[in-house]
Design an enzyme around this catalytic site. Structure first.
Site, PDB file in Angstrom:
ATOM      1  CG  ASP A  77       0.347  -3.990   2.135  1.00 39.53           C
ATOM      2  OD1 ASP A  77       0.377  -4.816   3.080  1.00 39.53           O
ATOM      3  OD2 ASP A  77       1.250  -3.158   1.928  1.00 39.53           O
ATOM      4  CG  ASP A  96      -0.345  -0.046   2.517  1.00 35.34           C
ATOM      5  OD1 ASP A  96       0.901  -0.192   2.588  1.00 35.34           O
ATOM      6  OD2 ASP A  96      -1.073   0.064   3.524  1.00 35.34           O
ATOM      7  CB  SER A  97       4.575   1.719  -0.065  1.00 34.08           C
ATOM      8  OG  SER A  97       4.781   0.571  -0.865  1.00 34.08           O
ATOM      9  CD  GLU A 113       0.598  -1.489   8.021  1.00 37.85           C
ATOM     10  OE1 GLU A 113       0.265  -0.736   8.961  1.00 37.85           O
ATOM     11  OE2 GLU A 113       1.099  -1.072   6.968  1.00 37.85           O
ATOM     12  CE  LYS A 147       3.136  -5.946   3.770  1.00 31.84           C
ATOM     13  NZ  LYS A 147       2.644  -4.798   4.582  1.00 31.84           N
ATOM     14  CD  GLU A 197       7.905  -0.685   7.681  1.00 32.47           C
ATOM     15  OE1 GLU A 197       6.883  -1.311   7.344  1.00 32.47           O
ATOM     16  OE2 GLU A 197       8.218   0.433   7.222  1.00 32.47           O
TER      17      GLU A 197
HETATM   18  O1  KIV Z   1       3.529  -1.111   1.630  1.00 34.34           O
HETATM   19  C1  KIV Z   1       4.688  -1.560   1.594  1.00 34.34           C
HETATM   20  O2  KIV Z   1       5.445  -1.323   0.648  1.00 34.34           O
HETATM   21  C2  KIV Z   1       5.125  -2.393   2.702  1.00 34.34           C
HETATM   22  C3  KIV Z   1       6.559  -2.779   2.763  1.00 34.34           C
HETATM   23  C4  KIV Z   1       7.428  -1.617   2.904  1.00 34.34           C
HETATM   24  C5  KIV Z   1       6.814  -3.832   3.757  1.00 34.34           C
HETATM   25  O3  KIV Z   1       4.343  -2.728   3.530  1.00 34.34           O
END
Ligand code: KIV
Length: 286
Positions: free
Chosen positions: A102, A63-64, A134, A132, A201
Site C-alpha cells: 500500500d 496500510d491497515s 486508493e 496499491k 471495498e
Molecule cells: O490496508 C488494507 O489492509 C487494505 C485491504 C483491506 C484492502 O487496503
C-alpha cells in the site's frame, strides 16, 4: 535503518536460493480475470507471510498495519518507512505470491512525480512486485504515470479508508445512485489509466458486479460480494484476533481465544513453578 532485501528468485545470481514454488507475476494475475477467483490476504510480518504464501495468489502489505500492528486510530498516520520495513519482511517470507504494498496517505496524492518517487522507493527497498493506491478519477494521472514507468498499480475504489476524514466513517459506499455512478466511473478511470487490478471495498453487490463486468482487469473484493474476480481480507480479522467482526468478515479461526488460553496456562504454570519443567532445563555434560 536500511530495509534492503535479497531477491529469492531462481534468477538471482547474488543469492541463488532454491524456490520450491515459482513466484506468480503481475501478468499472471491480470490473466486470472474471469477465472478461478484470486486469493489475497494481508501480511505484515515474515512469519505470517511464510504461513499464508502457499495458499495465496497475492499478499497485501496493507496500510491497515497502522491499526493492526501499531494501534493507530486510522491509516492516515502510516508512513512510507513503516510500509518499506514491513514490505521487505513480507517479501523475505514469501516466494510464491505476488506481494503488493500500500502507498500510505500523503505519499502519492500531490503529483504523479511524488507518487513515482514513493513507489519506486517501495519497490527498490522491498522487492515487492507492485503498489496499491486508493482513489478514483483524481488519482488516474498517478496510476498512468506509474504504470507507464514500470510500476504495476493496483487501484482501490469504493470505501477508501485513507479518506476517513472526508467520509466520516467506514460505512458501505454506493447506496445512492449518484454515489454508485461515481464509484463505477472511478473504477473505469483507474483501469483505463493502466491499473492491473482493482480492490473494490465496501460497496453494494450490484456495483461490484457491474465494475467486474465492465473492466478488463481483475477486481478484488472486500465487503463487495462474490461477484468480484477475487477476495481480500485483513488476516487478523479472518483469524479472529479481534473481538469485533465487521459484517463483511467471516471468522475462520479463534486466534484471540487460542492466545488467551495458551497465555493463561503459561501464567498459571510460571506462578506454580510447573514451568520450566525437567524437559526445559539444561543438564551438565556427562
Ligand atoms: O490496508 C488494507 O489492509 C487494505 C485491504 C483491506 C484492502 O487496503
Amino acid at each position: 535503518m536500511s530495509t534492503t532485501f535479497t531477491v529469492d528468485s531462481a534468477t538471482s545470481r547474488a543469492t541463488p536460493v532454491s524456490a520450491p514454488m515459482k513466484r506468480l507475476t503481475i501478468p499472471a494475475i491480470r490473466r486470472a480475470k474471469g477465472g478461478t477467483p484470486l486469493v489475497m490476504l494481508t501480511a505484515y510480518t515474515v512469519r505470517t507471510a511464510q504461513l499464508l504464501d502457499p495458499h495465496c495468489d497475492l499478499l497485501l502489505v496493507g496500510d491497515s498495519l497502522g491499526q493492526v500492528v501499531y494501534g493507530l486510530p486510522s491509516t492516515v498516520p502510516v508512513t512510507l518507512e513503516m510500509m518499506a520495513a514491513h514490505g521487505a519482511a513480507v517479501v523475505r517470507g514469501s516466494h510464491h505470491a505476488v506481494v503488493i504494498i500500500d502507498m500510505p496517505f500523503g505519499s502519492y496524492e500531490a503529483s504523479p512525480e511524488h507518487a513515482f518517487a514513493s513507489a519506486s522507493r517501495l519497490l527498490k527497498e522491498t522487492g515487492a512486485a507492485g503498489v496499491k493506491m486508493e482513489g478514483g478519477e483524481a488519482m488516474a494521472p498517478q496510476v498512468r504515470f506509474l504504470s507507464e514507468r514500470g510500476v504495476p498499480v493496483m487501484g482501490h475504489v469504493g470505501l477508501t479508508p485513507q479518506a476517513v476524514n472526508i467520509l466520516g466513517g467506514y460505512g458501505a459506499r454506493g447506496r445512492t445512485q449518484e454515489e454508485a455512478s461515481r464509484i463505477i466511473d472511478d473504477a473505469h478511470a483507474v483501469s483505463g489509466a493502466g491499473a492491473f487490478s482493482i480492490v473494490v471495498e465496501g460497496v453494494v453487490e450490484t456495483i461490484a458486479a457491474e465494475i467486474t463486468r465492465m473492466i478488463d482487469v481483475p477486481t478484488i473484493g472486500i465487503g463487495a460480494s462474490a461477484t468480484c474476480d477475487g477476495q481480500v481480507l485483513v488476516t487478523e480479522d479472518m483469524l479472529g484476533l479481534f473481538e469485533r467482526t465487521p459484517r463483511f468478515v467471516k471468522r475462520y479461526g479463534d486466534m484471540a481465544g487460542q492466545i488467551s488460553t495458551a497465555v493463561e496456562a503459561y501464567a498459571d504454570e510460571v506462578r506454580s513453578r510447573a514451568f520450566p519443567g525437567a524437559d526445559q532445563v539444561y543438564a551438565p555434560k556427562s
